[in-house]
Design an enzyme around this catalytic site. Structure first.
Site, PDB file in Angstrom:
ATOM      1  N   LYS A 200       0.846  -1.205   0.000  1.00 35.65           N
ATOM      2  CA  LYS A 200       0.000   0.000   0.000  1.00 35.65           C
ATOM      3  C   LYS A 200       0.879   1.252   0.000  1.00 35.65           C
ATOM      4  CE  LYS A 200      -3.879  -2.345   2.190  1.00 35.65           C
ATOM      5  NZ  LYS A 200      -4.564  -2.711   3.427  1.00 35.65           N
TER       6      LYS A 200
ATOM      7  N   GLN B 112      -4.301  -1.252   9.785  1.00 35.16           N
ATOM      8  CA  GLN B 112      -4.277  -2.587   9.174  1.00 35.16           C
ATOM      9  C   GLN B 112      -4.877  -3.622  10.125  1.00 35.16           C
ATOM     10  OE1 GLN B 112      -3.259  -3.384   5.949  1.00 35.16           O
ATOM     11  NE2 GLN B 112      -4.092  -5.401   6.440  1.00 35.16           N
TER      12      GLN B 112
ATOM     13  N   ASP C  31     -10.855   3.452   4.461  1.00 33.08           N
ATOM     14  CA  ASP C  31     -11.205   2.029   4.305  1.00 33.08           C
ATOM     15  C   ASP C  31     -12.720   1.851   4.159  1.00 33.08           C
ATOM     16  OD1 ASP C  31      -9.140   0.193   4.058  1.00 33.08           O
ATOM     17  OD2 ASP C  31      -8.631   0.272   6.191  1.00 33.08           O
TER      18      ASP C  31
END
Ligand code: NAP
Length: 293
Positions: A53, A97, A120
């Site tokens: 990412k 994460q 997200d």
């Protein structure tokens, strides 16, 4: 009929090039999109996701603030870092994460993220907006799937879509996106899960099957009709002594058999995976645009 392979890497590269141009335009106005990344612990899969990412952000000119914290980090320490990022104007998106270590309440941390930086798309505020069809950060994997279908020219309007899997990060949000009254929706959607009586009865009548169960061969060739479009979300490791690492990655669908029947199919790897990271970058750039207004 041999299926056309939907090349997720290629489509992701197209979107990343578009984003790079947008970032250049934003930078000319003095705005650099920034992503705050938080990884707690040293889970190898999470570490490689986070590295991928950050690399992708770097390539697009997005600034990333890398925070790799030890597994012993307390919930309070993590919440304090999220709060700092919520108040940092250089940060437009916050990525925590998952999974987090067991001693940290994942839901509490996700709720602490400012919905305007929730790239997200997991915060209930954004989930709610998505469900009612308002502008929101869309969760990256389902948004990536919609983009794959749209950019391949697969017709969604009126299509029968069957999703195998009802998780909060894939199945449920994807179903919501595909039923919206919009050009990226207008499909008729069925969701199957472990309590579904006869999954094959559903998948056999589907124009589009989305496999998101987390097990190899959940969708097999006898479960789909000729000409079906199959999007395989699954990422599973299976032992393979011929590979240096001792394993290879496979999806949830029986790719080799289904590709003889389908009109389109995504490979694993190289299908949905590259799109997930790309849509995270997309959300970060959108957030920077909104903050810069
Ligand atoms: P998850 O949270 O484990 O959910 C799996 C879902 O599939 C559950 O709803 C489960 O039903 C259902 N299911 C499991 N086995 C089934 C079966 N035999 N028949 C019907 N339904 C079944 O998984 P997830 O997070 O959604 O991820 C799914 C897969 O996608 C995993 O392989 C994951 O690694 C992969 N993934 C890939 C990406 C990417 O970027 N490529 C992103 C996210 C996830 P119940 O609810 O009844 O238990």
């Amino acid at each position: 009929m041999a299926a056309k392979i939907i090349d997720g890497k290629q489509i992701a590269a197209e979107i990343r090039a578009e984003l790079k141009n947008e970032v250049t335009t934003l930078k000319a106005k003095g705005i650099t999109p920034g992503l705050g990344v938080i990884l707690v612990g040293a889970d190898p899969a999470s570490m490689s996701y986070v590295t991928a990412k950050e690399r992708a952000c770097d390539e697009a000119g997005i600034y990333s603030d890398d925070n790799r914290l030890p597994a012993e980090t307390t919930e309070e320490e993590l919440l304090a870092l999220v709060d700092k990022m919520n108040n940092d104007p250089k940060i437009n998106g916050i990525l925590v994460q998952l999974p987090l270590p067991k001693h940290i309440d994942e839901q509490k941390v996700l709720l602490a993220i400012d919905p305007d930086k929730d790239v997200d798309g997991f915060h209930p505020t954004n989930v709610g907006k998505m469900v009612v069809g308002d502008k929101a950060f869309l969760p990256c994997t389902p948004h990536g799937i919609v983009q794959l279908l749209m950019r391949t020219g697969v017709k969604l309007e009126g299509a029968e879509v069957v999703i195998v899997g009802r998780s909060n990060i894939v199945g449920k949000p994807l179903a919501n996106m595909l039923i919206q009254k919009s050009e990226t929706g207008n499909a008729t959607v069925t969701i199957c899960h472990t309590r579904t009586k006869d999954i094959a009865a559903h998948t056999r009548r589907a124009d589009i099957v989305i496999a998101a169960a987390g097990f190899p061969n959940t969708v097999t060739a006898d479960m789909v009709k000729d000409g079906v479009v199959v999007i395989d979300v699954g990422v599973n490791r299976v032992e393979d002594a011929t590979k240096k690492k001792g394993y290879r990655l496979v999806g949830d669908a029986d790719f080799e058999a289904i590709k003889e029947k389908a009109s389109y199919i995504t490979p694993v790897p190289g299908g949905v995976g590259p799109m997930t990271i790309t849509m995270l970058m997309y959300n970060t750039v959108e957030s920077a645009k909104m903050a810069g207004k």
